[in-house]
Motif scaffolding. Structure first.
Motif, mmCIF file in Angstrom:
data_model
loop_
_atom_site.group_PDB
_atom_site.id
_atom_site.type_symbol
_atom_site.label_atom_id
_atom_site.label_comp_id
_atom_site.label_asym_id
_atom_site.label_seq_id
_atom_site.Cartn_x
_atom_site.Cartn_y
_atom_site.Cartn_z
ATOM 1 N N LEU A 196 0.868 -1.176 0.000
ATOM 2 C CA LEU A 196 0.000 0.000 0.000
ATOM 3 C C LEU A 196 0.902 1.222 0.000
ATOM 4 N N ARG A 197 0.710 2.104 -0.994
ATOM 5 C CA ARG A 197 1.544 3.299 -1.084
ATOM 6 C C ARG A 197 0.740 4.439 -1.685
ATOM 7 N N HIS A 198 1.278 5.664 -1.508
ATOM 8 C CA HIS A 198 0.643 6.815 -2.150
ATOM 9 C C HIS A 198 0.655 6.627 -3.665
ATOM 10 N N ALA A 199 -0.434 7.012 -4.290
ATOM 11 C CA ALA A 199 -0.512 6.930 -5.742
ATOM 12 C C ALA A 199 0.393 7.982 -6.372
ATOM 13 N N ARG A 200 0.940 7.623 -7.498
ATOM 14 C CA ARG A 200 1.735 8.547 -8.317
ATOM 15 C C ARG A 200 0.916 8.893 -9.550
ATOM 16 N N ASP A 201 1.297 9.957 -10.223
ATOM 17 C CA ASP A 201 0.584 10.335 -11.450
ATOM 18 C C ASP A 201 0.487 9.161 -12.419
ATOM 19 N N ALA A 202 1.544 8.383 -12.503
ATOM 20 C CA ALA A 202 1.578 7.255 -13.436
ATOM 21 C C ALA A 202 0.591 6.145 -13.060
ATOM 22 N N ASP A 203 0.054 6.172 -11.829
ATOM 23 C CA ASP A 203 -0.910 5.154 -11.381
ATOM 24 C C ASP A 203 -2.349 5.497 -11.750
ATOM 25 N N ALA A 204 -2.592 6.708 -12.224
ATOM 26 C CA ALA A 204 -3.970 7.183 -12.399
ATOM 27 C C ALA A 204 -4.780 6.285 -13.316
ATOM 28 N N ARG A 205 -4.241 5.911 -14.458
ATOM 29 C CA ARG A 205 -5.026 5.087 -15.392
ATOM 30 C C ARG A 205 -5.320 3.716 -14.810
ATOM 31 N N ALA A 206 -4.320 3.080 -14.207
ATOM 32 C CA ALA A 206 -4.532 1.752 -13.626
ATOM 33 C C ALA A 206 -5.548 1.818 -12.484
ATOM 34 N N ALA A 207 -5.478 2.871 -11.669
ATOM 35 C CA ALA A 207 -6.441 3.031 -10.582
ATOM 36 C C ALA A 207 -7.847 3.242 -11.132
ATOM 37 N N ALA A 208 -7.964 4.045 -12.180
ATOM 38 C CA ALA A 208 -9.272 4.256 -12.819
ATOM 39 C C ALA A 208 -9.820 2.946 -13.363
#
Length: 152
Positions: A8-20
């Protein structure tokens, strides 16, 4: 799937699509009768422009894959979504993290049709404080507001 092997970690900008994408798959699986108020492109844009950069967004990562997300806005738990096959201990880990981050208390909304989410939140000490007809949410779906207060 062992949730202990997930970071579990803070999201990075690069994680936005995968999180969506996790959000989209989770909504489709858990809420098949709820109308999605935004198309996939708008959801991905919202994650990239708003959720990840402007809110306290956490992701659950195993290998190179995002398998869950938690979004806090101060004392409000805005989002908690998991890949359908990751339901179980990972949700408990996210809830512990949310309570740790907001030890003075949390509130959240969930849809009335989402019985599993209601049971999950109640198991974690949340109490129902309000029901609405859904006119204030984008989906126009009746919802419930829950609040958790730490034991004093």
């Amino acid at each position: 799937m062992n949730s202990d092997d997930v970071l579990l970690r803070h999201a990075r900008d690069a994680d936005a699509r995968a999180a969506a994408d996790v959000w989209l798959r989770s909504c489709a699986a858990a809420l098949p009768t709820v109308r999605c108020a935004h198309d996939e492109a708008n959801v991905r844009d919202w994650f990239a422009r708003v959720l990840v950069p402007q809110y306290e967004t956490w992701v659950a990562v195993t290998g190179n894959s995002v398998v869950g997300l938690l979004v806090l806005n101060g004392g409000e738990l805005k989002q908690l979504y998991l890949e359908p096959e990751w339901r179980g201990g990972l949700g408990d880990r996210f809830m512990s993290l949310a309570k740790q981050q907001q030890s003075d208390g949390l509130s959240l909304w969930t849809f009335q049709v989402n019985g599993p989410a209601q049971r999950f939140y109640q198991r974690h000490g949340f109490v129902e404080v309000e029901r609405t007809d859904g006119q204030r949410n984008d989906e126009r779906e009746p919802d419930i507001r829950y609040v958790w207060q730490p034991q004093t």
